[in-house]
Enzyme design. Structure first.
Site, mmCIF file in Angstrom:
data_model
loop_
_atom_site.group_PDB
_atom_site.id
_atom_site.type_symbol
_atom_site.label_atom_id
_atom_site.label_comp_id
_atom_site.label_asym_id
_atom_site.label_seq_id
_atom_site.Cartn_x
_atom_site.Cartn_y
_atom_site.Cartn_z
ATOM 1 N N HIS A 186 0.804 -1.231 0.000
ATOM 2 C CA HIS A 186 0.000 0.000 0.000
ATOM 3 C C HIS A 186 0.830 1.270 0.000
ATOM 4 O O HIS A 186 0.274 2.360 0.178
ATOM 5 C CB HIS A 186 -0.933 0.047 1.200
ATOM 6 C CG HIS A 186 -2.020 -0.976 1.167
ATOM 7 N ND1 HIS A 186 -3.259 -0.741 0.629
ATOM 8 C CD2 HIS A 186 -2.054 -2.240 1.626
ATOM 9 C CE1 HIS A 186 -4.006 -1.818 0.751
ATOM 10 N NE2 HIS A 186 -3.294 -2.750 1.359
ATOM 11 N N LYS A 202 -7.835 14.235 4.823
ATOM 12 C CA LYS A 202 -6.994 13.039 4.836
ATOM 13 C C LYS A 202 -5.971 13.214 5.944
ATOM 14 O O LYS A 202 -5.821 14.305 6.500
ATOM 15 C CB LYS A 202 -6.308 12.822 3.483
ATOM 16 C CG LYS A 202 -5.686 14.069 2.863
ATOM 17 C CD LYS A 202 -5.152 13.775 1.467
ATOM 18 C CE LYS A 202 -6.146 14.041 0.342
ATOM 19 N NZ LYS A 202 -6.436 12.909 -0.506
ATOM 20 N N ARG A 203 -5.280 12.121 6.277
ATOM 21 C CA ARG A 203 -4.209 12.234 7.253
ATOM 22 C C ARG A 203 -3.249 13.350 6.845
ATOM 23 O O ARG A 203 -3.002 13.567 5.658
ATOM 24 C CB ARG A 203 -3.447 10.904 7.327
ATOM 25 C CG ARG A 203 -4.114 9.879 8.187
ATOM 26 C CD ARG A 203 -4.286 10.344 9.602
ATOM 27 N NE ARG A 203 -3.046 10.278 10.330
ATOM 28 C CZ ARG A 203 -2.778 9.333 11.224
ATOM 29 N NH1 ARG A 203 -3.652 8.385 11.516
ATOM 30 N NH2 ARG A 203 -1.628 9.337 11.850
ATOM 31 N N LYS A 230 1.306 14.409 1.197
ATOM 32 C CA LYS A 230 -0.055 14.731 0.743
ATOM 33 C C LYS A 230 -0.228 16.234 0.488
ATOM 34 O O LYS A 230 -1.217 16.676 -0.074
ATOM 35 C CB LYS A 230 -1.084 14.250 1.763
ATOM 36 C CG LYS A 230 -1.144 12.725 1.899
ATOM 37 C CD LYS A 230 -2.145 12.307 2.969
ATOM 38 C CE LYS A 230 -2.126 10.827 3.283
ATOM 39 N NZ LYS A 230 -2.864 9.992 2.302
ATOM 40 N N THR A 246 -8.462 6.930 -1.892
ATOM 41 C CA THR A 246 -9.790 6.351 -2.100
ATOM 42 C C THR A 246 -10.877 7.391 -1.864
ATOM 43 O O THR A 246 -11.985 7.264 -2.376
ATOM 44 C CB THR A 246 -10.035 5.138 -1.185
ATOM 45 O OG1 THR A 246 -9.536 5.442 0.119
ATOM 46 C CG2 THR A 246 -9.343 3.894 -1.713
ATOM 47 N N LYS A 258 -14.721 8.668 -3.634
ATOM 48 C CA LYS A 258 -15.953 8.989 -2.896
ATOM 49 C C LYS A 258 -16.494 10.348 -3.315
ATOM 50 O O LYS A 258 -17.702 10.528 -3.519
ATOM 51 C CB LYS A 258 -15.683 8.955 -1.385
ATOM 52 C CG LYS A 258 -15.316 7.560 -0.887
ATOM 53 C CD LYS A 258 -14.704 7.548 0.516
ATOM 54 C CE LYS A 258 -14.041 6.195 0.761
ATOM 55 N NZ LYS A 258 -13.177 6.161 1.959
HETATM 56 C C1 26V Z 1 2.851 1.589 7.697
HETATM 57 C C2 26V Z 1 3.262 1.693 8.969
HETATM 58 C C3 26V Z 1 4.666 1.660 9.217
HETATM 59 C C4 26V Z 1 4.937 1.263 10.613
HETATM 60 C C5 26V Z 1 4.153 2.053 11.585
HETATM 61 C C6 26V Z 1 2.708 1.888 11.410
HETATM 62 C C7 26V Z 1 2.326 1.814 9.999
HETATM 63 C C8 26V Z 1 0.987 1.850 9.709
HETATM 64 C C9 26V Z 1 0.594 1.773 8.406
HETATM 65 C C10 26V Z 1 1.526 1.640 7.416
HETATM 66 C C11 26V Z 1 1.089 1.458 6.034
HETATM 67 C C12 26V Z 1 0.794 2.698 5.384
HETATM 68 C C13 26V Z 1 0.263 2.351 4.058
HETATM 69 C C14 26V Z 1 -1.040 3.023 3.783
HETATM 70 O O1 26V Z 1 -1.812 3.324 4.643
HETATM 71 N N1 26V Z 1 -1.271 3.202 2.512
HETATM 72 C C15 26V Z 1 -2.477 3.808 2.016
HETATM 73 O O2 26V Z 1 -3.313 2.745 1.567
HETATM 74 C C16 26V Z 1 -4.505 3.203 0.963
HETATM 75 C C17 26V Z 1 -5.311 1.983 0.609
HETATM 76 O O3 26V Z 1 -4.664 1.249 -0.356
HETATM 77 C C18 26V Z 1 -4.182 4.061 -0.236
HETATM 78 O O4 26V Z 1 -5.388 4.546 -0.774
HETATM 79 C C19 26V Z 1 -3.290 5.219 0.147
HETATM 80 O O5 26V Z 1 -2.904 5.916 -0.998
HETATM 81 C C20 26V Z 1 -2.077 4.694 0.873
HETATM 82 O O6 26V Z 1 -1.286 5.765 1.377
#
Ligand code: 26V
Length: 871
Positions: free
Chosen positions: A406, A601-602, A607, A712, A716
Site C-alpha cells: 500500500h 486526509k491524514r 499529501k 480512495t 468517494k
Molecule cells: C505503515 C506503517 C509503518 C509502521 C508504523 C505503522 C504503519 C501503519 C501503516 C503503514 C502502512 C501505510 C500504508 C497506507 O496506509 N497506505 C495507504 O493505503 C490506501 C489503501 O490502499 C491508499 O489509498 C493510500 O494511498 C495509501 O497511502
C-alpha cells in the site's frame, strides 16, 4: 472448488468436545438409532424454521420495546436517545444474527475454499444505518421509531464510530468486507479488538493538535459478540532449541503465554442474507494473574504480568507511514497472526483433509506487511507441530498467502530489528534466517556472483542493528503480490520489488485498483442523490448499487435542464447539512452560497496540505490587493480541511496550527470574508466524511507525483458529483481515464520528473525568490507574522525553502493556475453541473465490488456461496 460434503462429519470432534446437540424440532434430526440425519440437497428442509424474524413495523416496535425492558433493563416511559439507539441496534442485530448463523452454517455445510483478510486496521465507522440499509429495513425502522416518539437522525447520532484504523488502508478493509458479503463470498476478516481506537483530536486555543484517548467501548458495543469459548494461546520470548535431528525442527518453550479471545462482528451484505464475520482478538492473561507471585506477597509483580498481557490489544498505533520498531507493536502483530492462523487451521482440520490440501481451502490476504509474521508462523506450525519437511511446508505457505503493498514511501516500509525479533520470537528468527538462506541460494544460482543483488534482495538488511525487511519476506512468501492502482503497481514492480520481478517473473505481480462501497459512500451518506438516481435510471437501487456501471445511464441526463436543476439542488442541500453540522458542533456560521473546496486526509508532507494552505494564503493576499468591484466578480470559496497528524509528527502538527491561525485571520477580515472562508474541522472520522463528501464541489488530492499509492476518498467525492483537483498520481489517473480529462483539474510535474527535480534541489538549488516569487512572497508574509508569531512556523516554512523534498516550489505556479481554472469553470454553473453529472456517471469502475471480485477470481480462487432463497 466447492464440493458439498457430509455435514455430519464436519466438526465432529468439535461437537463432541463442546457437548453440543441440535434443538429438538430443528434439523438435522436424529433417526431411531440416534444418528444425526442431514438431508442431502434439500435446502428448504435443512433450513426449516431457522430464518426470518418478522419485519413489519408493529413487530419492529415490539422487539424495540422488548429490548428496552429486558436487554437494557430500562423503563419505556423515560428513555433517552442513547437508550433508543441501543434498543434499535439490538433489534437490528437480531436480524443480523439470524442471517449470520445461516450464512456460517451454509459455509460449514458446503465447505468451500475461503479467503481471510488479515488487517491490523478496520475503520468501520458507524454500523446502525448501514445495517438497516443492507437489510432493506431502513424505511420500516424510520417509521417504527417515529411511532415511538423518536427521530431516526437523533438515534443515529448516538453511535460512536468504530475507529480501529488510521486512514485509507483501514477504510479499504471495511469497504472490502462490505463487498465480500454483498457478493456472497466466503471471506472473513481478522483483526485486533483495540480498547482504544484512533485518538480523538482536539485543537488548543493556539491551534495545536492535542490527543485524547478514544474509549469507544464505554457505552457497550451492540455490534460485537464476545466468543469466550473461542480462545487460543500465544507464546512470546522463551528459547528455541534446535532438535539437531536433521529435520530443521525446534522446541520453542518458556517465556510468556497469553490468551487470544475472539469477538465477532457481523458484516451484512447488501440485499442478501449473506452475513460474514469479522473476528477481532482481545488479549488476556492466561491465568487471572500470577498466583505464585501473589502468594509470595509480590502483588505488584502479579498484577504486572496480567497487565502486560492486556496491554497487547489496548491501543491502535496512530502512525501510518513511519516505522519505529516498538516491541509492543511487534507483539500485536504476532499475537494477531498466531491467533488467526490457529483459528483458520482449526477450521480447516474440521474438514478432515490432509494438511497438504490447506491452500485448496484457505487463501490468506496480507493487508500490507503488518501480518507478514504469518509466513514464518505457518512454517513453524507445519514443521514443528505438523512434522512436515521444509520443502512441503514452503510449498503450502507460498500457495496460501497473497500480499498487497500500500505504499512505496521508504519510511513506511516495515523493518524490524533482528535483536528484537530474536528476543520476542526466537523461533521465528531462526525460520526467517532459514528462509533467507534457501532464498539467496536460489538467487545465486540464477544470478551467479552478483553480490550486490544478493545484498539488495536479502531479507536481512546489514547495519547496526540488522533489520528484517518485511516487504521482502511478504513478497517471497506469497503466491501473488499486488499494488492498489496502476501507477502504484508499476512503481512497486520497477522500484522497491524490481529485483524480485527479475528473479520470480512478472506474472507473480499484479494490480488491483482500490474501490469503495457505493452503499455507504452514496446511498447512505447521500440519500437524496441515491433516490434521484433510481428515479432517473428507472431502476431499483438494489440493481445499480450492485452493478455500479449502471450509473452510465445518467450521461444523457447531463443535457437535461430539469435534471441538472434537481442535481444542483441536492448538492445545495448537502452544503446546508454540512453548514448546519459546523454550526451545531463548532458554533461557526458557514456561508452556503459558495464553492465548497475540501481536503480531508491524514496530515502528511507527501499529501501536501501545506501546498493547499499556502495557496489559500496566496488567494487571500490577491483578494486583499483587489478593489471592491474586482472582488465582487470573483468566485466565492469556502475551504475545508480535516485530518489527524501522527502525535509525534512535528511538521504535520505545525501545518494544522498554520491552517487554524490562517482561518482565524481570514474569516475575521471584513475585506475578504464574503469571498474566502477557511475551516479546520477537528477530529476527522468516517462519520464526518459522510457529511463532508456529499457537500463538496471540488476536492483536493495533490500529493507529489508517485507518492500516493491510490487514494480512495477521491473516488468517494467523484461518486457524489464532486470534481477533482489533483496531481497525476495514484487513482486520480484512472479516475481521469474514466471521466475524461476535461472533467478533472490536473496540475504539477509527473512521476518520472520527480527524481530529477530532487537532484536539482540537492545539487543546483535556485533561491525560491527566483524560482517561484509568488510562493516566496506567501512564505514571507507568514514569517512576518500575518497569522501570529511567524517564528513558530519557521521549521515548516524551511521544509519548502530548503531541500523541498515534496516539490512545492516546482508545482506551486501550476497549482495556482489550476485553482484559477476551477474558479472559471465554476462560474459557468450549467457546464459545471454537467461535469458533476458526468463524473458520477463514470464511477462504476471504482466500486469495491469490482475490486473484491478481482481478488476472488484472479488471486484467491474462491466463488460465491449464496444462502438459498427463503422458503
Ligand atoms: C505503515 C506503517 C509503518 C509502521 C508504523 C505503522 C504503519 C501503519 C501503516 C503503514 C502502512 C501505510 C500504508 C497506507 O496506509 N497506505 C495507504 O493505503 C490506501 C489503501 O490502499 C491508499 O489509498 C493510500 O494511498 C495509501 O497511502
Amino acid at each position: 472448488m466447492t464440493s458439498t460434503i457430509d455435514p455430519a462429519t464436519i466438526g465432529k470432534a468439535n461437537r463432541a468436545r463442546r457437548h453440543v446437540r441440535t434443538l429438538t424440532g430443528y434439523l438435522p434430526e436424529t433417526d431411531a438409532s440416534g444418528k444425526e440425519q442431514w438431508p442431502k440437497g434439500d435446502e428448504k428442509v435443512w433450513r426449516a424454521g431457522t430464518r426470518g424474524l418478522d419485519t413489519d413495523v408493529p413487530s419492529i416496535t415490539k422487539t424495540f420495546v422488548n429490548h428496552v425492558q429486558t436487554s437494557l433493563a430500562r423503563q419505556a416511559y423515560n428513555l433517552d436517545n442513547l437508550g433508543a439507539y441501543q434498543a434499535a441496534a439490538l433489534s437490528v442485530r437480531d436480524n443480523l444474527l439470524v442471517n449470520w448463523n445461516e450464512t456460517q452454517m451454509n459455509y460449514t455445510r458446503k465447505a468451500p475454499k475461503r479467503a481471510y483478510y488479515l488487517s491490523l486496521e478496520f475503520l468501520m465507522g458507524r454500523t446502525l444505518d448501514n445495517a438497516m440499509l443492507n437489510l432493506g429495513l431502513k424505511d420500516k425502522y424510520v417509521e417504527g421509531v417515529k411511532k415511538l416518539g423518536f427521530s431516526i437522525e437523533d438515534i443515529l447520532e448516538q453511535e460512536r464510530d468504530a475507529a480501529l484504523g488510521n486512514g485509507g488502508l483501514g477504510r479499504l478493509a471495511a469497504c472490502y468486507l462490505d463487498s465480500s458479503a454483498s457478493q456472497e463470498l466466503p471471506v472473513w476478516g481478522y483483526g485486533l479488538r483495540y480498547k482504544y481506537g484512533i485518538f480523538q483530536q482536539l485543537i488548543s486555543p493556539e491551534g495545536n493538535q492535542l490527543e485524547a484517548p478514544d474509549p469507544w467501548l464505554d457505552n457497550q458495543n451492540p455490534w460485537e459478540l464476545p466468543r469466550l469459548d473461542v480462545s487460543y494461546e500465544v507464546r512470546f520470548y522463551g528459547s528455541a532449541d534446535r532438535l539437531n535431528d536433521g529435520s530443521g525442527r525446534s522446541n520453542w518453550h518458556g517465556g510468556q503465554e497469553v490468551l487470544a479471545v475472539a469477538y465477532d462482528v457481523m458484516i451484512p451484505g447488501y440485499n442478501t442474507p449473506t452475513t460474514n464475520n469479522l473476528r477481532l482478538w482481545e488479549s488476556k492473561p492466561k491465568r487471572g494473574f500470577d498466583l505464585n507471585s501473589f502468594n509470595a506477597g509480590d502483588y505488584e509483580h502479579a498484577v504486572e504480568s496480567s497487565n502486560s498481557a492486556a496491554a497487547i490489544t489496548s491501543v491502535l498505533y496512530p502512525n501510518d507511514h513511519t516505522s519505529f520498531g516498538k516491541e509492543l507493536r511487534l507483539k500485536q502483530q504476532y499475537f494477531w497472526t498466531a491467533a488467526s492462523l490457529q483459528d483458520i487451521i482449526r477450521r480447516f482440520k474440521n474438514l478432515g483433509k490432509p494438511i497438504t490440501e490447506f491452500p485448496d481451502y484457505a487463501a490468506i490476504q496480507l493487508n500490507d506487511t503488518h501480518p507478514t509474521l504469518a509466513i514464518p508462523e505457518l512454517m513453524r506450525v507445519l514443521i514443528d507441530d505438523e512434522d512436515l519437511d521444509w520443502g512441503t511446508a514452503w510449498q503450502i505457505v507460498t500457495n496460501t498467502f497473497f500480499y498487497t503493498n500500500h505504499t512505496v514511501l521508504p519510511e513506511a516500509l516495515e523493518k524490524w530489528p533482528v535483536p528484537l525479533i530474536e528476543h520476542v520470537l526466537p523461533r521465528h528468527m531462526q525460520i526467517i534466517y532459514d528462509i533467507n538462506l534457501f532464498f539467496l541460494q536460489a538467487v545465486e544460482k540464477k544470478f551467479p556472483d552478483d553480490r550486490d543483488r544478493l545484498s539488495r534482495m536479502s531479507l536481512i538488511e546489514e547495519g547496526q542493528p540488522k533489520q528484517v525487511r518485511m516487504a521482502h519476506l511478504a513478497c517471497i512468501g506469497s503466491r501473488k503480490v499486488n499494488g492498489v492502482a496502476e501507477l502504484h503497481s508499476d512503481l512497486v514492480q520497477t522500484t522497491i520489488l524490481k529485483d524480485f520481478v527479475e528473479f520470480e517473473g512478472v506474472s507473480k505481480f499484479g494490480n488491483v485498483t482500490n474501490g469503495i462501497t457505493p452503499r455507504r459512500w452514496l446511498d447512505q451518506c447521500n440519500p437524496e442523490l441515491s433516490a434521484l438516481i433510481s428515479k432517473t435510471l428507472k431502476l431499483d437501487k438494489n440493481v445499480w448499487l450492485k452493478d455500479l456501471t449502471k450509473l452510465e445511464g445518467l450521461l444523457p441526463f447531463a443535457e437535461d435542464k430539469k435534471f441538472r436543476t434537481e442535481w444542483a439542488a441536492i448538492k445545495q442541500r448537502n452544503k446546508e447539512r454540512l453548514a448546519h453540522h459546523v454550526q451545531t458542533t463548532l458554533g461557526l456560521t458557514v456561508r452556503t452560497d459558495a464553492m465548497y473546496d475540501v481536503q480531508i486526509k491524514r496530515l502528511h508532507e507527501y499529501k501536501r496540505q501545506t501546498l493547499n494552505i499556502l495557496g489559500v494564503i496566496h488567494r487571500y493576499l490577491t483578494l486583499k490587493a483587489m478593489t471592491t468591484a474586482e472582488r465582487a466578480k470573483t468566485n466565492r470559496r469556502v475551504v475545508f480541511f480535516a485530518g489527524k497528524a501522527a502525535p509525534a509528527y512535528y511538521i504535520a502538527k505545525l501545518t494544522i496550527r498554520l491552517i487554524v491561525n490562517v482561518a482565524r485571520v481570514i474569516n475575521a477580515d471584513p475585506d475578504t470574508k464574503d469571498f474566502l472562508q477557511l475551516y479546520f474541522l477537528p477530529d476527522y472520522s468516517v462519520s464526518l466524511a459522510e457529511v463532508l463528501i456529499p457537500a463538496s464541489d471540488i476536492s483536493q488530492h495533490i500529493s507529489t507525483a508517485g507518492t500516493e499509492a491510490s487514494g480512495t476518498s477521491n473516488m468517494k467525492f467523484c461518486l457524489n458529483g464532486g470534481l477533482l483537483l489533483g496531481t497525476v498520481d495514484g487513482a486520480n489517473i484512472e479516475i481521469a481515464e474514466e471521466v475524461g480529462e476535461s472533467n478533472v483539474f490536473f496540475f504539477g510535474h509527473l512521476t518520472p520528473a520527480v527524481e530529477d527535480l530532487r537532484h536539482q534541489h540537492l545539487y543546483h538549488p535556485v533561491p525560491i525568490e527566483e524560482k517561484c516569487p509568488a510562493l516566496a512572497n506567501v512564505l514571507n508574509e507568514v514569517s512576518k507574522g500575518l497569522f501570529g508569531d511567524g517564528g513558530v512556523y519557521e521549521p515548516l516554512l524551511n521544509t519548502v525553502r530548503h531541500g523541498d523534498y515534496y516539490l512545492l516550489t516546482d508545482d506551486f505556479d501550476s497549482y495556482i493556475a489550476a485553482l484559477a481554472m476551477v474558479d472559471e469553470a465554476y462560474l459557468d454553473t450549467e457546464e459545471w453541473i454537467k461535469k458533476s453529472i458526468r463524473t458520477t456517471a463514470k464511477m462504476g469502475k471504482f466500486s469495491s465490488d469490482r475490486a473484491i471480485l478481482e481478488y476472488a477470481e484472479s488471486y484467491w480462487n474462491i466463488e460465491a456461496i449464496p444462502v438459498a432463497a427463503a422458503k
